[in-house]
Motif scaffolding. Structure first.
Motif, PDB file in Angstrom:
ATOM      1  N   PRO A  53      46.005  24.745  41.211  1.00  0.00           N
ATOM      2  CA  PRO A  53      46.828  25.645  40.398  1.00  0.00           C
ATOM      3  C   PRO A  53      46.240  25.864  39.011  1.00  0.00           C
ATOM      4  N   GLN A  59      50.077  31.330  45.933  1.00  0.00           N
ATOM      5  CA  GLN A  59      50.375  30.535  44.742  1.00  0.00           C
ATOM      6  C   GLN A  59      51.504  31.159  43.920  1.00  0.00           C
ATOM      7  N   MET A  60      51.854  32.395  44.229  1.00  0.00           N
ATOM      8  CA  MET A  60      52.873  33.142  43.485  1.00  0.00           C
ATOM      9  C   MET A  60      52.547  33.109  41.986  1.00  0.00           C
ATOM     10  N   LEU A  62      56.261  37.570  39.401  1.00  0.00           N
ATOM     11  CA  LEU A  62      55.410  36.878  40.353  1.00  0.00           C
ATOM     12  C   LEU A  62      54.673  37.843  41.279  1.00  0.00           C
ATOM     13  N   SER A 110      53.519  38.294  44.980  1.00  0.00           N
ATOM     14  CA  SER A 110      53.861  37.744  46.295  1.00  0.00           C
ATOM     15  C   SER A 110      53.733  38.828  47.351  1.00  0.00           C
ATOM     16  N   SER A 163      55.074  30.926  33.962  1.00  0.00           N
ATOM     17  CA  SER A 163      55.970  30.585  35.056  1.00  0.00           C
ATOM     18  C   SER A 163      57.027  31.678  35.147  1.00  0.00           C
ATOM     19  N   TYR A 223      60.356  33.717  37.873  1.00  0.00           N
ATOM     20  CA  TYR A 223      61.133  33.852  39.103  1.00  0.00           C
ATOM     21  C   TYR A 223      61.211  35.338  39.445  1.00  0.00           C
ATOM     22  N   SER A 240      58.111  30.130  40.665  1.00  0.00           N
ATOM     23  CA  SER A 240      56.788  29.503  40.550  1.00  0.00           C
ATOM     24  C   SER A 240      56.614  29.008  39.128  1.00  0.00           C
ATOM     25  N   ARG A 256      51.663  22.950  40.087  1.00  0.00           N
ATOM     26  CA  ARG A 256      52.563  24.082  40.292  1.00  0.00           C
ATOM     27  C   ARG A 256      53.666  23.704  41.267  1.00  0.00           C
ATOM     28  N   TRP A 257      54.889  24.100  40.912  1.00  0.00           N
ATOM     29  CA  TRP A 257      56.061  23.979  41.787  1.00  0.00           C
ATOM     30  C   TRP A 257      56.385  25.371  42.300  1.00  0.00           C
ATOM     31  N   ARG A 258      56.551  25.500  43.618  1.00  0.00           N
ATOM     32  CA  ARG A 258      56.877  26.799  44.201  1.00  0.00           C
ATOM     33  C   ARG A 258      58.101  26.687  45.106  1.00  0.00           C
ATOM     34  N   SER A 264      60.337  29.069  47.563  1.00  0.00           N
ATOM     35  CA  SER A 264      60.301  30.365  48.251  1.00  0.00           C
ATOM     36  C   SER A 264      61.371  30.382  49.338  1.00  0.00           C
TER      37      SER A 264
END
Length: 279
Positions: free
Chosen positions: A17, A53-54, A67, A69, A135, A137, A153, A166-168, A170
């Motif tokens: 990331p 990875q968004m 993001l 996506s 970061s 949403y 993300s 990175r926190w994702r 989905s």
């Protein structure tokens, strides 16, 4: 052995990331003499990486990030932002957005999407601390308009501290069944005096949303699932620190101090490393 494009594509798709441009720089250094146009041939790999990875990007004049996506995609280089009613061009290689234009994406779920954006803004502000790394949403309808994508993300990249992560989140919300399905993924890379990576994920299927499926109940369920998973990961890491890692080797020598390797020849290996000081 695969072709140069196949091999370098795997490097791109596996980039930690926030470190894609570092990987690109290395690829250019290693392959410039073999194929000067190689990077241009890697666009599919860049596209896959950015969408999975968004990656969060900020449009010119905008205050918030959006993001990248597969859900808010119009073409291989065009995406849209529901919150600002904007479409834009995105360079997959440099990760730079450009040419924002007014755009409204038609959806039968437009009212619910607007409400979800407002509720998710509060959730994001409460649970995702601001960092210097982008970061964001995003909430949008999936391409066939049957479900609503709820995407988060959060990136923390600190090259000075040799770490990135990175926190994702989905999720797809299905209004017809009042359920959520999707995944949470966490990737961490720590590379000071070594190279350690953590990659963990969990899939969720048909998670029931209490109530009538309004925006508040949907976001509360997302928050509850995120909290539960974070606690699971924390327990696992603590267990590894107390068990698995300790079983591999001592965290410190018997002297309880780190070995200064550049002075290793000066140690009296028979005494110093056993903790026997001079009397």
């Amino acid at each position: 052995m695969g072709s140069t494009v196949e091999i370098t594509s795997s490097f791109i798709e596996g980039a930690p990331p926030g470190e894609l441009q570092d990987v690109v720089k290395d690829i250019k250094t290693l392959t410039s003499d073999d194929d000067p146009a190689l990077v241009a041939k890697l666009k599919p790999a860049f596209e896959k990486y950015n969408e999975e990875q968004m990656v969060a990007v900020k449009l010119s004049g905008a205050s918030d990030y959006v993001l990248i996506s597969s859900y808010n995609k119009l073409s291989s280089s065009q995406y849209y932002d529901t919150a600002s009613s904007t479409s834009f061009t995105f360079d997959q290689t440099t990760q730079k957005p450009s040419s924002p234009q007014s755009y409204t994406h038609d959806s039968q779920h437009s009212t619910l999407i607007s409400s979800l954006l407002k509720n998710l803004a509060t959730h994001f502000a409460e649970h995702y601390p601001p960092t210097s790394s982008p970061s964001a949403y995003t909430v949008c309808a999936v391409p066939d308009d049957s479900k609503i994508a709820i995407l988060i993300s959060s990136l923390k990249a600190s090259p000075k501290n040799f770490l990135s992560g990175r926190w994702r989140t989905s999720f797809l919300f299905d209004p017809s069944t009042n359920t959520l399905s999707g995944s949470i993924r966490v990737n961490v890379h720590y590379y000071e005096d070594g190279n350690v990576a953590l990659s963990t994920s969990k899939q969720f299927t048909n998670v029931s949303v209490e109530g009538s499926g309004n925006a508040d109940s949907v976001v509360r369920k997302v928050a509850a699932v995120e909290k539960q998973y974070q606690e699971e990961v924390n327990r696992t890491i603590v267990g590894m620190n107390e068990g698995s890692f300790k079983a591999l080797r001592r965290q410190l020598p018997v002297t309880r101090q780190k070995v200064e390797w550049e002075k290793i020849r000066g140690y009296g290996l028979g005494g110093d490393l056993r903790g026997e000081g001079k009397r």
